[in-house]
Design an enzyme around this catalytic site. Sequence first.
Site, short mmCIF file in Angstrom:
data_model
loop_
_atom_site.label_atom_id
_atom_site.label_comp_id
_atom_site.label_asym_id
_atom_site.label_seq_id
_atom_site.Cartn_x
_atom_site.Cartn_y
_atom_site.Cartn_z
N HIS A 54 -7.96 0.68 1.41
CA HIS A 54 -9.36 0.86 1.82
C HIS A 54 -10.35 0.19 0.88
O HIS A 54 -11.39 -0.28 1.31
CB HIS A 54 -9.67 2.36 1.94
CG HIS A 54 -8.82 3.04 2.95
ND1 HIS A 54 -9.05 2.97 4.31
CD2 HIS A 54 -7.68 3.78 2.82
CE1 HIS A 54 -8.11 3.64 4.96
NE2 HIS A 54 -7.27 4.13 4.07
N GLU A 121 -7.64 1.81 10.91
CA GLU A 121 -6.79 3.00 10.80
C GLU A 121 -7.27 4.14 11.71
O GLU A 121 -6.46 4.94 12.17
CB GLU A 121 -6.72 3.48 9.36
CG GLU A 121 -5.69 4.59 9.18
CD GLU A 121 -5.51 5.05 7.75
OE1 GLU A 121 -4.70 5.96 7.53
OE2 GLU A 121 -6.18 4.51 6.86
N GLN A 133 -9.09 11.66 6.85
CA GLN A 133 -10.06 11.07 7.77
C GLN A 133 -11.11 12.11 8.16
O GLN A 133 -10.89 13.32 8.03
CB GLN A 133 -9.35 10.56 9.02
CG GLN A 133 -8.22 9.57 8.75
CD GLN A 133 -8.68 8.15 8.64
OE1 GLN A 133 -9.81 7.81 8.97
NE2 GLN A 133 -7.81 7.28 8.15
N HIS A 186 -1.21 9.04 12.10
CA HIS A 186 -1.94 10.32 12.14
C HIS A 186 -1.64 11.01 13.47
O HIS A 186 -2.53 11.25 14.29
CB HIS A 186 -3.44 10.06 11.96
CG HIS A 186 -3.80 9.62 10.58
ND1 HIS A 186 -4.14 10.50 9.58
CD2 HIS A 186 -3.86 8.39 10.02
CE1 HIS A 186 -4.40 9.83 8.47
NE2 HIS A 186 -4.22 8.54 8.71
N ALA A 211 1.16 12.00 7.32
CA ALA A 211 0.35 12.24 8.52
C ALA A 211 1.17 12.10 9.81
O ALA A 211 0.70 11.58 10.82
CB ALA A 211 -0.87 11.33 8.56
N ASP A 239 3.82 4.87 -4.45
CA ASP A 239 3.02 5.03 -5.68
C ASP A 239 3.57 6.09 -6.62
O ASP A 239 3.02 6.32 -7.69
CB ASP A 239 1.57 5.34 -5.33
CG ASP A 239 1.39 6.66 -4.58
OD1 ASP A 239 2.40 7.23 -4.13
OD2 ASP A 239 0.24 7.12 -4.45
N GLY A 240 4.66 6.77 -6.20
CA GLY A 240 5.21 7.83 -7.02
C GLY A 240 4.53 9.16 -6.82
O GLY A 240 4.91 10.15 -7.46
N ASP A 265 -2.58 1.67 0.08
CA ASP A 265 -3.49 2.69 0.61
C ASP A 265 -4.53 3.10 -0.43
O ASP A 265 -4.96 4.26 -0.48
CB ASP A 265 -2.73 3.91 1.12
CG ASP A 265 -3.52 4.74 2.12
OD1 ASP A 265 -4.54 4.24 2.64
OD2 ASP A 265 -3.14 5.90 2.38
N GLY A 300 -5.12 9.04 0.03
CA GLY A 300 -4.85 7.67 -0.37
C GLY A 300 -4.40 7.60 -1.82
O GLY A 300 -4.10 8.61 -2.45
#
Length: 372
Positions: A54, A121, A133, A186, A211, A239-240, A265, A300
């Site tokens: 984003h 998205e 969102q 989502h 989601a 990303d862990g 993300d 995110g």
Amino acid sequence: MIIKGGLAFDGSGFAERNVCIDGGVFADEAAAGSEVVDASGCYVIPGLVDLHFHGSAGGDISDGDLDGLHKMGAYEASRGVCAMCPATMTLSEEILSAAADAAAAYVPTDSEADLVGINMEGPYISPSKVGAQNPEYVRNPDAAEFRRLQKRAGGLFKLVDIAPEVEGADAFIEEMHDEVRISLAHTCTDYDTAARAFELGARHLTHLYNAMDPMHHRKPGPIPAAAERDNVTAEIIADGVHIHPAMVRLAFNMFGDDRMILISDTLRAAGLGDGVYDLGGQDVTVRGPVATIEAGNLAGSVSDLMRCMHVAVCDMDIPLASAVKAASVNPARALGLEGKYGTLAAGAVANAVLLDKETLEVKQVILRGKAL
């Protein structure tokens, strides 16, 4: 330019060879007197392609702010992400139109990543799976609205997300699948509904596991429906924070490294520090690598794509060649940019990253044939 002495990625593995650049594109040979870059002790990989993030460095595509896009472009390029396809949020058509206008006006400077697309998205998602969102703007799929936005963006929308169980989803997929890559996202969809969506023309699954309903042996949900179809790709946030390493490995085993796509993300907080930031009109609190909205939902990531690739390899045991493919070759293909981005092959835009062989940290970025 000639990049010498490194182990260069060939699409499936690494081999010691020179990587030549001529006129801003990769070439079979370089002109006499070309600049020489010493890649000894390095892997040479294509510039990465992030098709779902984003924002970063304080910018967010949904702001509709051209200066913000330039901040994002500079930050992404500095991290070896040379082509970006930022994602808008679930917002009003007016706000999405402003984002489309700004994206269409973006021209990168010499130190900024190319903007190669927009990932829409929202807002055609399930009200029961909004995640971070804004539920105020959730609405059913609308082909006419999408085409209006696409016109504003000059054709930059490359992905659009839908929940296949909502009213109008089937009709939208049937009408639009030849114009844009449709992704399931989502969603509360069951297996059969997801399978129907893929048969109608959907080709992608947004941030795998997140989601969407989890897999269950009596209620398999959308993930097996996607894995069973060779023409469907799946994104994942490595990303862990978002996903346990075992589940990332499982995803690569299910889909294979030709269909997995690493994404970041990231929010506007990427590249910045802890604090409270805006995401689609909601406050997001960032503490270390974790970003959450007030309700506690993950909102995110703050780990850019290069960092996610590093985590996938070093902390999750994904083979380096598979991770590179998932962060370069595969997203470029999904965006319709195969052969132009995400590869070191002759004729492609000359984006390359030198990674230290021991640490996998970025040592040098080559952007459109010039060293940053």
